[in-house]
Design an enzyme around this catalytic site. Structure first.
Site, PDB file in Angstrom:
ATOM      1  N   GLY A   1       0.819  -1.200   0.000  1.00 56.72           N
ATOM      2  CA  GLY A   1       0.000   0.000   0.000  1.00 56.72           C
ATOM      3  C   GLY A   1       0.853   1.249   0.000  1.00 56.72           C
TER       4      GLY A   1
ATOM      5  N   GLY B   1       0.267   5.691   0.591  1.00 57.25           N
ATOM      6  CA  GLY B   1      -0.665   6.756   0.915  1.00 57.25           C
ATOM      7  C   GLY B   1       0.016   8.109   0.867  1.00 57.25           C
TER       8      GLY B   1
ATOM      9  CG  ASP C   1      -7.753   7.152   9.106  1.00 54.77           C
ATOM     10  OD1 ASP C   1      -8.924   7.044   8.710  1.00 54.77           O
ATOM     11  OD2 ASP C   1      -6.770   7.023   8.352  1.00 54.77           O
TER      12      ASP C   1
END
Length: 490
Positions: free
Chosen positions: A131, A133, A267
């Site tokens: 991933g 971000g 989050d």
């Protein structure tokens, strides 16, 4: 359709190029750790010393602000509030915080915090990008000994890094500023150790000797997990979905009374979690906060969500009572419980699941009562007490062959099943399996394989028919008495 073929090949090529770039970024970021202590560039823009000094001052201010966010995490013991800490921190001119921060930044706490360091990353092999971000890049690598781990490091191409360089014109200083999220995670992972928090295996700050960490080159070394796939989870048996929810509640119970006090996950999304051997683990902690919200009236303690608002009491101490805990509970309800818990829950648990959904969806229960409700369901499920109403005589309709398996099976599918090719379900006992088989019109026999799920329940394979029996010391075959075949001599 040649056009579609060209499009698929182009998409595959693009994906390969992107993966190659990200892997190259990983290797260069890990292998080229800076050797010097952090310094600002001596270059100026068009000789404008005044502008450079202003930018440098602004960046130093931001760096100090990030440091102030992390130092309390090193010192708070759960008894002291953030407000009292900051009052003490501002009235005492002590180098203690700098000393502790340097230990984290330069890796000198390795012996106390973790097992792996920069040397552990020598000769690693990048496997895949997990991933990327705004701030971080996460990559799966195999270490020299073959052990898979996940690495988190600054995303050099991320939005945070790009905006910082645009604002301050200092790549190295920005790398350090952006890396504070990684440094905060190192501290939080050490302070918040729990079975449902990803395990910190180590970190590397600076070069292979652990020097130069203030240059911003920080890598966090974590145990390898699998990203939580909600779509796949929705198609899983209820038992596995319940496990995810139970693990989450156990985590939130720990966070409500952690060594740092009550911690909120700001989050709160499924993407912040992974599974390791089926166990749910929180993997992203940089947005966790132990700060308490100060208040003067109850109106200051409003929790706002897209479709609901809740007002909590303002305590006599001037803080919102239980706000972090209640925020976590409601996020668990709207992101996890709503989708995973009610669907296809065993009929004996319907009222218990409904109670959990109502109490968490309305924030009527605290985390202690929520955990008690989940543990009660687990106890009933493992013990089989919810099956007391099954007729004891139902097993008499079946002939059992112990130490036998089947061959030449004619399978049928049921949902949700542990096997997509047949009907494989978990049962507490042969009696429950017999009840299930009797309720399926296609079922004429089932096998208890000896394999067990995480709760200790047995896996049972249901089928329409089979050609013959074969020896199998770990299995038991149950056949409806009108369908019992002869044992093969083969």
């Amino acid at each position: 359709m040649p056009g579609m073929g060209h499009s698929l090949r182009a998409a595959a090529l693009l994906a390969f190029v992107v993966l190659s770039i990200l892997v190259s970024l990983l290797i260069s970021s890990v292998q080229q750790f800076g050797a010097g202590i952090y310094h600002f560039s001596n270059a100026t823009v068009a000789g404008d010393e005044e502008e450079f000094a202003s930018l440098r001052g602004a960046l130093i201010y931001q760096l100090n602000q990030r440091r102030k966010e992390i130092i309390p995490l090193l010192l708070l013991d759960g008894e002291e509030t953030w407000e009292s800490f900051y009052q003490r921190d501002q009235t005492q001119d002590s180098p203690m915080d700098y000393s502790l921060w340097n230990e984290i930044a330069h890796g000198s706490r390795k012996a106390h915090m973790d097992e792996m360091d920069c040397q552990s990353l020598v000769d690693m092999q990048a496997v895949e990008v997990l991933g990327s971000g705004y701030t971080k890049l996460v990559v799966k690598v195999n270490l020299a000994g073959g052990q898979p781990v996940a690495l988190k490091l600054v995303n050099e191409q991320g939005i945070d890094m790009g905006k910082c360089v645009e604002d301050f014109k200092d790549t190295r200083g920005c790398r350090e500023l952006v890396s504070y999220k990684l440094k905060k995670e190192i501290v939080l992972l050490q302070r918040l150790q729990h079975p449902n928090v990803i395990k910190l295996k180590g970190h590397c700050a600076g070069d292979a000797g652990g020097r130069g960490g203030e240059g911003g080159k920080v890598t966090v070394i974590l145990e390898q997990g699998n990203p939580l796939q909600m779509i796949q989870l929705l198609q899983s048996p209820w038992e596995d979905r319940f496990r995810v929810c139970l693990d989450l509640v156990r985590l939130l119970h720990f966070l409500s009374q952690s060594p740092l006090g009550s911690v909120a996950l700001l989050d709160f999304q499924p993407r912040q979690f992974v599974t390791v051997s089926g166990e749910l683990k929180l993997t992203d902690l940089d947005d966790a906060s132990a700060e308490e919200t100060s208040c003067q009236t109850h109106a200051d303690c409003t929790l706002q969500f897209p479709h609901r608002n809740f007002t909590l009491p303002c305590s006599a101490k001037g803080v919102c009572e239980g706000l972090n805990e209640k925020r976590n509970i409601y996020n668990a309800y709207r992101y996890f419980f709503t989708y995973l818990l009610p669907h296809q829950a065993p009929s004996g648990f319907t009222h218990l699941v409904d109670h959990i959904m109502n109490s968490t969806g309305e924030l009527k229960a605290d985390i202690n009562h929520t955990l008690e409700a989940f543990e009660h369901i687990l106890l009933l499920y493992k013990s089989g007490l919810h099956l007391d109403n099954l007729p004891p005589s139902i097993i008499r309709d079946y002939t059992v062959m112990r130490g036998m398996g089947t061959s030449g099976d004619t399978e049928y599918r049921c949902w949700p099943s542990y096997s997509q090719q047949g009907c494989l379900l978990s049962v507490h006992s042969a009696r429950e399996a017999a009840f299930i088989c009797s309720s399926h019109s296609q079922c004429n026999s089932f096998t208890l394989t000896g394999q067990k799920t995480w709760t200790g329940r047995l896996l049972a394979s249901f089928r329409s028919s089979f050609s013959h029996l074969v020896p199998d010391g770990t299995s038991e075959v149950y056949v409806k008495k009108t369908k019992a075949p002869e044992t093969s001599t083969v």
